[in-house]
Design a protein around this motif. Sequence first.
Motif, PDB file in Angstrom:
ATOM      1  N   THR A 145      43.408  40.086  24.236  1.00 19.92           N
ATOM      2  CA  THR A 145      43.075  41.519  24.302  1.00 19.92           C
ATOM      3  C   THR A 145      42.847  42.081  22.902  1.00 19.92           C
ATOM      4  O   THR A 145      43.433  41.582  21.929  1.00 19.92           O
ATOM      5  CB  THR A 145      44.205  42.311  25.000  1.00 19.92           C
ATOM      6  OG1 THR A 145      43.849  43.699  25.032  1.00 19.92           O
ATOM      7  CG2 THR A 145      45.553  42.160  24.323  1.00 19.92           C
ATOM      8  N   CYS A 165      43.337  45.409  22.841  1.00 19.44           N
ATOM      9  CA  CYS A 165      44.117  46.633  23.038  1.00 19.44           C
ATOM     10  C   CYS A 165      45.505  46.411  22.431  1.00 19.44           C
ATOM     11  O   CYS A 165      46.271  45.573  22.908  1.00 19.44           O
ATOM     12  CB  CYS A 165      44.204  46.942  24.536  1.00 19.44           C
ATOM     13  SG  CYS A 165      45.361  48.248  24.931  1.00 19.44           S
ATOM     14  N   THR A 216      48.564  46.866  24.786  1.00 25.07           N
ATOM     15  CA  THR A 216      48.675  45.803  25.792  1.00 25.07           C
ATOM     16  C   THR A 216      49.160  44.523  25.114  1.00 25.07           C
ATOM     17  O   THR A 216      50.018  43.810  25.654  1.00 25.07           O
ATOM     18  CB  THR A 216      47.314  45.589  26.493  1.00 25.07           C
ATOM     19  OG1 THR A 216      46.895  46.844  27.034  1.00 25.07           O
ATOM     20  CG2 THR A 216      47.409  44.574  27.617  1.00 25.07           C
ATOM     21  N   SER A 243      43.532  46.079  33.283  1.00 23.54           N
ATOM     22  CA  SER A 243      44.255  44.967  32.664  1.00 23.54           C
ATOM     23  C   SER A 243      45.598  45.380  32.076  1.00 23.54           C
ATOM     24  O   SER A 243      46.368  44.536  31.630  1.00 23.54           O
ATOM     25  CB  SER A 243      43.401  44.311  31.577  1.00 23.54           C
ATOM     26  OG  SER A 243      42.323  43.639  32.178  1.00 23.54           O
ATOM     27  N   SER A 244      45.885  46.673  32.046  1.00 21.02           N
ATOM     28  CA  SER A 244      47.137  47.135  31.435  1.00 21.02           C
ATOM     29  C   SER A 244      48.154  47.626  32.459  1.00 21.02           C
ATOM     30  O   SER A 244      49.213  48.136  32.081  1.00 21.02           O
ATOM     31  CB  SER A 244      46.840  48.265  30.438  1.00 21.02           C
ATOM     32  OG  SER A 244      45.888  47.839  29.496  1.00 21.02           O
ATOM     33  N   THR A 281      37.815  45.445  33.747  1.00 20.97           N
ATOM     34  CA  THR A 281      38.240  44.470  32.751  1.00 20.97           C
ATOM     35  C   THR A 281      38.740  43.255  33.526  1.00 20.97           C
ATOM     36  O   THR A 281      39.039  43.352  34.716  1.00 20.97           O
ATOM     37  CB  THR A 281      39.345  45.030  31.844  1.00 20.97           C
ATOM     38  OG1 THR A 281      40.413  45.513  32.678  1.00 20.97           O
ATOM     39  CG2 THR A 281      38.820  46.156  30.987  1.00 20.97           C
ATOM     40  N   LYS A 327      38.077  38.471  26.882  1.00 23.10           N
ATOM     41  CA  LYS A 327      39.051  39.133  26.007  1.00 23.10           C
ATOM     42  C   LYS A 327      39.034  40.627  26.358  1.00 23.10           C
ATOM     43  O   LYS A 327      37.995  41.291  26.218  1.00 23.10           O
ATOM     44  CB  LYS A 327      38.674  38.909  24.537  1.00 23.10           C
ATOM     45  CG  LYS A 327      39.814  39.258  23.585  1.00 23.10           C
ATOM     46  CD  LYS A 327      39.332  39.494  22.189  1.00 23.10           C
ATOM     47  CE  LYS A 327      39.348  38.254  21.349  1.00 23.10           C
ATOM     48  NZ  LYS A 327      39.172  38.566  19.910  1.00 23.10           N
ATOM     49  N   HIS A 328      40.178  41.118  26.818  1.00 24.56           N
ATOM     50  CA  HIS A 328      40.310  42.487  27.339  1.00 24.56           C
ATOM     51  C   HIS A 328      39.704  43.535  26.396  1.00 24.56           C
ATOM     52  O   HIS A 328      40.066  43.579  25.217  1.00 24.56           O
ATOM     53  CB  HIS A 328      41.812  42.726  27.558  1.00 24.56           C
ATOM     54  CG  HIS A 328      42.210  44.104  27.959  1.00 24.56           C
ATOM     55  ND1 HIS A 328      43.420  44.668  27.623  1.00 24.56           N
ATOM     56  CD2 HIS A 328      41.579  45.038  28.692  1.00 24.56           C
ATOM     57  CE1 HIS A 328      43.519  45.872  28.121  1.00 24.56           C
ATOM     58  NE2 HIS A 328      42.400  46.129  28.771  1.00 24.56           N
ATOM     59  N   ASP A 329      38.800  44.325  26.911  1.00 25.68           N
ATOM     60  CA  ASP A 329      38.153  45.463  26.221  1.00 25.68           C
ATOM     61  C   ASP A 329      37.104  45.057  25.169  1.00 25.68           C
ATOM     62  O   ASP A 329      36.284  45.896  24.778  1.00 25.68           O
ATOM     63  CB  ASP A 329      39.173  46.385  25.502  1.00 25.68           C
ATOM     64  CG  ASP A 329      40.022  47.216  26.454  1.00 25.68           C
ATOM     65  OD1 ASP A 329      39.689  47.267  27.648  1.00 25.68           O
ATOM     66  OD2 ASP A 329      41.007  47.809  26.000  1.00 25.68           O
TER      67      ASP A 329
END
Length: 635
Positions: free
Chosen positions: A15, A17, A20, A321-322, A453, A458-460
């Motif tokens: 991620t 983020c 996260t 995803s969070s 997501t 890879k998140h975001d």
Amino acid sequence: MAAKPIKLLNVEDLTICETTAEMITKARADGVELFFDRATAIKPCPIGEQSACCKHCSMGPCRMNTKSPYDRVGVCGATIDTIVARNFGRMVAAGTAAHTDHGMAMLELFRDVINGKVKDFSIKDPLKLFEIAESLDIVTEGRELKDVALDLYRELERTYVQVEGELPMMKRVPEKTLELWRKAGIVPRGAMREIMEMMHRTAMGVDQDYENIMLQISRTALADGWGGSMVSTDISDILFGTPAPLEIEIDMGVLKKDKVNIIVHGHEPILLEAMLLSAADPEIKEMAKDAGAKGINLVGMCCSGLDVMSRHGLPHAGNFSSTEAVLVTGAIDAMTVDIQCIKQDLKRVADFYDTPFITTNYRAKIEGALHIPLDEQNPLVCTDEIILKAIARFQTRKKPIQIPRKKTTGVHGFSYEYINYMLGGSFRGGYTPLNENIINGRIRGVAGVVGCTNPRSKHDYSHVELVKELIKNDVLVLQTGCSQMALAKAGLTGPDAAALAGDGLAEVCETVGMPPVLGLGACVDNSRILIAASEMVKTGGLGESLADLPAAGCAPEWMSEKAIAIGHYFVASGIYVVFGHTLPVTGGTRFEKLLFEGLEDLGFGKWAVADDPLEMARLMIAHIDKKRSQLGIDK
Ligand code: SF4
Ligand code: MSK
């Protein structure tokens, strides 16, 4: 034999983020598994990933060879094109069913507000009610609001239950686009009929011509975008107010150690709207105070939060995803959910951190979770009880609390009505200022960057990098869904983001005081983008059909069947759509060629897939430039 331990990926590879990432690290230390690590452990099936498997009858399942897809056929003789088209069609049917069921629930609420059965809500935007009624040729002049509202309800009900004829919202489609659909025989009749026919035609031994299946795929998807989803957005605006831009705080830093933190996650606005009413009740506020809390901190997540935040200035904690990660803070005193995108695993993570996890919708229960049904006619019975449970948990917090500090402020709540108003309001010389700025080249084109997501990306990351590249190249970005939250967390939804835009777009943004990235709401609100695009065509200067517009769409990290339905209603409407990381289609098939090329040759939009955000941007900008050139505005 014990399962082989999986090698965990570095958090920075999962991620971008920060909050996260902090919670993934904490969860690992606490011994709590999150979906990021499960995605590493469960590799996708390479045949299923390319949709090269059919399990529509018990002569199969039949697996095709993805490397050489025409080498074999299913036991019944179904070819790879039939199999892939049928699977794609069923994903569109499922996504359309989700949006239309959501929309129908909103319409039923509207009916019960009009007939007085629901007393806790009322019509907040009568102007929009009259506007929508007029756009559907309902007489409004000299009539009472209630009479017009009842007529509007009856008209919109056709969206779902009509068996022949055209959907009411077809009146809002540009003439030339509608003409194309009529010629192709894909104007949707009613959503239930289209979903039913899609399921029937894709059953064993029915429609086995991928081009013919494609016609029903398009008709079903259009029943979503121009039907179920559009009704949902319009009715939510009428009942709860059309959003207007407001500064919103987003990210896990919005949680407060000294307040009762309640997360509302899902998709229908009614749960969060009712929670707001309960949280404002003086008696309940007093109870929170008596429990030692400085107040009740109601926080949205995922699309529920997006739908409601700009109507009330409500803080937001993050995207799909969070939702497990936020529980890891230990600071959540209750998480309540309604429908869609709710991971079953939330219950297990919530249990670990002693957080009450509460389902509220009869359609979406989770094994072992507390279910408090929300009755639309008396919603506060449910939401009062949820808050009381949260207060009780606040009083007896046992687990250590770790709240990440980061939060970002951005501007959200752009409806298409507001975009028109902001960019000059009334029409000048036939063109809106948006069209003028596209024609004069300050704005190169418009992109919708939307969708989920997914722990397989890879998140975001792709959302943020793609949007940065688009605005740098003077492309105005419209956003919905989890993508909007990714950009908000990255600080790109405030006016300051104009500094990252190209000179032309930056000039427009600075003149108007708007960000180059406009958040329009939840994933069901992609219909706002359709209406904005329709208005661009109708006000002139940018061609005659939606397919003429210098516009493109992208869902860089999609995961839900709803995303496939959304992608296809944009494609069927004439828009170029790029999906990130994967598309459930077997490479090298005639069905893939139809998606990637053939549909465009027939006058529709087309699909594409790309892995790298810069490549996504390159494809979208190339398409925008092609359309500019065809319009003769490529200076
Ligand atoms: Fe196999 Fe045909 Fe049955 Fe599909 S419908 S599982 S291809 S036999
Ligand atoms: S919630 S459908 S992950 S946008 Fe609408 Fe987000 Fe996609 Fe669910």
